[in-house]
Scaffold this active site. Sequence first.
Site, PDB file in Angstrom:
ATOM      1  N   GLU A 267       1.109  -1.403  -0.344  1.00 16.29           N
ATOM      2  CA  GLU A 267       0.222   0.293  -0.515  1.00 16.29           C
ATOM      3  C   GLU A 267       1.357   1.393   0.243  1.00 16.29           C
ATOM      4  OE1 GLU A 267      -4.114  -1.025   2.842  1.00 16.29           O
ATOM      5  OE2 GLU A 267      -2.503  -0.200   3.395  1.00 16.29           O
TER       6      GLU A 267
ATOM      7  N   LYS B 177      -7.411   8.322   6.989  1.00 17.02           N
ATOM      8  CA  LYS B 177      -5.821   8.322   6.244  1.00 17.02           C
ATOM      9  C   LYS B 177      -6.683   7.544   5.414  1.00 17.02           C
ATOM     10  CE  LYS B 177      -2.132   5.168   6.840  1.00 17.02           C
ATOM     11  NZ  LYS B 177      -0.950   5.099   8.428  1.00 17.02           N
TER      12      LYS B 177
END
Length: 160
Positions: free
Chosen positions: A73, A85
């Site tokens: 990621e 986030k």
Amino acid sequence: MHGQISSDTPVGVPADLMWDVYRSFELGRLVDKLAADVLGRVEFLEGDGGVGSIVKFTFAAEPGSPGSGYMKEIFTKIDDENRVKETEVIEGGYKALGFEVVRIRLEILEKDSESCIVRSCIEYEGDDKLADVVSHVSVKPLEIMAEIVGKHLIQNKSTL
């Protein structure tokens, strides 16, 4: 085809304290320390925990793990004001199942001065041929992560 799934996990710690963990590499460190056998291992590949940082999750051998045995990621958004986030899967995981875009959004919502809610959301985009695979998309690992981190913070409140 595109869609999303989300879940709210109540946690008995203040939102700011939970956000301090979620906004940085500390989240990965705690997952690695407290839940490697349940969720998997975390490696920090690039960056300092800010936008542009890349992490690799190697999944625990659990039924329901997304796609291949790992996922990379990149952190695409860290909003301190709204405690949000966002990451995008760039390799492995649900991407390996054929999804073109997979975004993970984690939001810490203040419930009261001593508790919060971790809202976990996975957004996905892909070919209509993936309709059979959509049922495998799950926020359960994100719920487990919120519960484990929350319990850790409660147990260690006096030392924080």
